[in-house]
Each structure stands twice: as structure tokens, then as C-alpha cells.
Write an enzyme that holds these catalytic residues in place. Structure first.
Site, mmCIF file in Angstrom:
data_model
loop_
_atom_site.group_PDB
_atom_site.id
_atom_site.type_symbol
_atom_site.label_atom_id
_atom_site.label_comp_id
_atom_site.label_asym_id
_atom_site.label_seq_id
_atom_site.Cartn_x
_atom_site.Cartn_y
_atom_site.Cartn_z
ATOM 1 N N LYS A 104 50.272 17.153 42.109
ATOM 2 C CA LYS A 104 50.136 18.566 41.760
ATOM 3 C C LYS A 104 51.104 19.341 42.645
ATOM 4 O O LYS A 104 51.298 18.996 43.826
ATOM 5 C CB LYS A 104 48.697 19.040 42.025
ATOM 6 C CG LYS A 104 48.490 20.551 41.898
ATOM 7 C CD LYS A 104 48.692 21.072 40.483
ATOM 8 C CE LYS A 104 48.624 22.602 40.411
ATOM 9 N NZ LYS A 104 48.959 23.111 39.063
ATOM 10 N N CYS A 161 56.798 27.692 37.702
ATOM 11 C CA CYS A 161 55.378 27.970 37.470
ATOM 12 C C CYS A 161 55.224 29.330 36.794
ATOM 13 O O CYS A 161 55.618 30.344 37.348
ATOM 14 C CB CYS A 161 54.555 27.965 38.745
ATOM 15 S SG CYS A 161 52.844 28.398 38.348
HETATM 16 O O1 RRO Z 1 49.135 25.838 38.275
HETATM 17 C C1 RRO Z 1 49.610 26.343 37.224
HETATM 18 O O2 RRO Z 1 49.147 27.361 36.703
HETATM 19 C C2 RRO Z 1 50.774 25.753 36.563
HETATM 20 C C3 RRO Z 1 51.933 25.384 37.220
HETATM 21 BR BR1 RRO Z 1 52.111 25.445 39.067
HETATM 22 C C4 RRO Z 1 53.059 24.934 36.474
HETATM 23 O O3 RRO Z 1 54.128 24.609 37.000
HETATM 24 N N1 RRO Z 1 52.928 24.864 35.127
HETATM 25 C C5 RRO Z 1 51.791 25.231 34.484
HETATM 26 O O4 RRO Z 1 51.738 25.154 33.254
HETATM 27 N N2 RRO Z 1 50.724 25.663 35.216
#
Ligand code: RRO
Length: 311
Positions: A48, A130
Site C-alpha cells: 500500500k 493518488c
Molecule cells: O488511498 C487511496 O485513496 C488511493 C490511492 Br493512494 C491511489 O493511488 N489510488 C486510488 O485509487 N486510491
């Protein structure tokens, strides 16, 4: 049927298979990352995206399954950089990719300084895409900012580094971003992150389906496959051959994997479908890909990788 070899090498790291999880899915905890490593037919695990400190993320509900994919606004929930650095620094049966995401530019620099100074010698992936941190733009939609950030990073960083990119939708943007990326010794790009800021509505309640950001969130799953394929192909046509490509987006079957590989993907990662099906999906995708290859008489991925033909 002769067993097909799906081993692949990226930046001198040997992966036993082309398959990875898309960052964010099945990789928040040690138990989930171990499950990815131990599952049949996986190449390894991507963590993650880690921020310097642990985060709870956005309020729930923040993920919703759609008929042809998913919408999420998780908001970077994660156990914090030290947790993931500790995990990847340990010995594992398969390789790891450490995903990191700064909430601001200084975080990105700080995180990479810490990795540079650490014992970790494996791959790192900087998430420039993100879409869900409230009040923060996706870095990789700001071309000057991306260029300046990479210039600063490569003034001190010497370990293997790739970047996770958002989808682009204009051919000139592919030209411009590829020209920037080609200036740096990147190991790889991972394309695509979710298609940012979609919206879905429940017509019975007349409400949006996720709580953060008034329902706006990143789209994933089958509905984004054509966008993902376009991004893999467009970047393969433009990037230096030394920059490998992890194709991400819309994979639910061996056919989808085959298309990503035809577009030039070196590895393929799975998000939404992994979340819905669990790590058993990698055996199924491997069997389905092998069946397609057998039917076509291909014995190795190199027989067709990047060889999509024009009409
Ligand atoms: O954690 C998120 O909301 C998230 C991330 Br960091 C990302 O890079 N892509 C996404 O769809 N959600």
C-alpha cells in the site's frame, strides 16, 4: 501441454511471475502482503502506498462495487512508512515493490532520502497519482512539478525507482510526460492508477455511493480497461526501452492480460478483481493466459509482447 515460463526481470530483480497486486489491494498489513507472496502464480507484492506517518484515511463508506468496476476514495489509509520499510527489508520468497506517496513535495523527498539511507535494495515506486487526498492535486497532472520533483530526487537517489502514473487522455500529454520521464534513470512506470473523480448514484436513495468528497472517487475495474491499454501502448511507443511498464487497470481475465502484454506491458497488476476474487485469481489468470498462448502457438511472452498490430 508444456508449462509456460512466466518469469520476468525488472531492474535486475527476478520475479517468478508477471502478476502483482495493484497497490492498495491486499497489501495494507503484513498478513495481506504475506498472502500475496505465498499465493500461487504471483510475482511478488506491491505495498500500500506509504506516507511518512500512519493514516486512518477518509470516512466510510469509501469503496463501492459497481456493475463493471469500482469507485474508491480511500484517502491513503496505511500503517506508515516505517511499517512497510521494515516489511520489504526482510527476506521474502518473492520480490517486493515499496510504494510511497508524499502528501506534499517535501514528503516525497524525505521518504526517498530515508530509503536511500536504508538497507533496502529492492524496487521502490513513487505514487504520483493518488486522486483522493482532499485538497491535493495529482502530482503527475502537473508536468513542470513532476519534472522538478524527479530532477531533485535523482540528484541524490541511486536505488531502483519507478513511478505510478494517472491515466492520460490526450496524445500530446503522452508526448510531454514521456519526454520528461525519459530524462531520468527510472526502472519502470506503473500505468494506470484509478481514473480520477468519477461519480455514481443510487437511484432509490438518490444519494452518491461513497461518503468522502461528495461521492467523487477513482474508478477501477473492467470499465477502465480501454484507458489502461491506451496508456500502456502510448507509453511503450514513447519511453526508452530501459523503462519497463507495469500494466494496471481493468484486468479480470486472461484475455485482458494478453491485451496488456500485446500493448507492451512487462508485468501486469490487478486491483478491483483481486479485491472481489481474492489471491486465487492469479492461478486463474495464469491458466487463461496459457490457454490463449497455446491456441496461438506462443511458447513465451516474448513471442507477442508489444506486438499489437495496427488495423
Ligand atoms: O488511498 C487511496 O485513496 C488511493 C490511492 Br493512494 C491511489 O493511488 N489510488 C486510488 O485509487 N486510491
Amino acid at each position: 501441454m508444456m508449462a509456460i515460463d512466466f518469469k520476468t526481470t525488472m531492474a535486475s530483480v527476478e520475479f517468478p511471475s508477471i502478476f502483482l497486486n495493484a497497490s492498495g489491494v491486499n497489501c495494507m498489513t503484513v498478513a495481506e502482503m504475506d498472502e500475496m507472496i505465498n499465493a500461487a502464480c504471483t510475482g511478488g507484492v506491491v505495498t500500500k502506498s506509504a506516507t511518512p506517518q500512519q493514516r486512518e484515511g477518509n470516512p466510510q463508506p469509501r469503496y463501492y462495487q459497481l456493475e463493471h468496476g469500482s469507485i474508491n476514495s480511500m484517502g491513503l489509509p496505511n500503517a506508515g512508512f516505517p511499517y512497510y520499510l521494515d516489511y520489504v527489508t526482510k527476506e521474502h520468497a518473492k520480490p517486493t515493490i515499496l510504494s510511497v506517496a508524499g502528501l506534499q513535495m517535501s514528503d516525497n523527498i524525505e521518504l526517498l532520502h530515508k530509503i536511500q539511507a536504508s538497507e533496502y535494495t529492492g524496487l521502490t515506486e513513487l505514487n504520483l497519482s493518488c486522486p483522493n487526498v482532499i485538497g491535493k492535486p495529482q502530482v503527475a497532472y502537473d508536468f513542470e512539478e513532476t519534472d522538478a520533483l524527479l530532477a531533485e530526487i535523482f540528484s541524490f537517489y541511486t536505488k531502483p525507482l519507478g513511478v505510478k502514473l494517472p491515466p492520460y487522455f490526450d496524445l500530446v500529454h503522452f508526448d510531454q510526460m514521456a519526454a520528461i520521464l525519459n530524462k531520468y534513470p527510472l526502472t519502470h512506470i506503473n500505468t494506470v492508477n484509478s481514473v480520477g473523480n468519477g461519480l455514481w448514484i443510487d437511484i432509490d436513495t438518490e444519494k452518491v455511493v461513497i461518503k468522502p468528497k461528495q461521492g467523487f472517487g477513482g474508478l477501477g475495474g473492467a470499465m477502465i480497461l480501454p484507458t489502461a491499454l491506451a496508456n500502456v501502448r502510448a507509453f511503450r511507443q514513447r519511453l526508452n526501452p530501459s523503462i519497463k511498464i507495469i500494466g494496471t487497470g481493468g484486468v479480470t481475465s486472461g484475455k485482458d492480460v494478453f491485451m496488456h502484454l500485446l500493448c507492451g506491458a512487462d508485468m501486469v497488476s490487478v486491483g478491483t478483481a483481486l479485491l472481489h476474487e481474492g489471491v486465487g485469481i492469479f492461478q486463474r489468470l495464469t491458466d487463461e493466459l496459457a490457454a490463449i498462448m497455446a491456441e496461438k502457438g506462443y511458447t513465451s511472452i516474448e513471442d507477442f509482447r508489444g506486438k499489437v498490430q495496427d488495423f
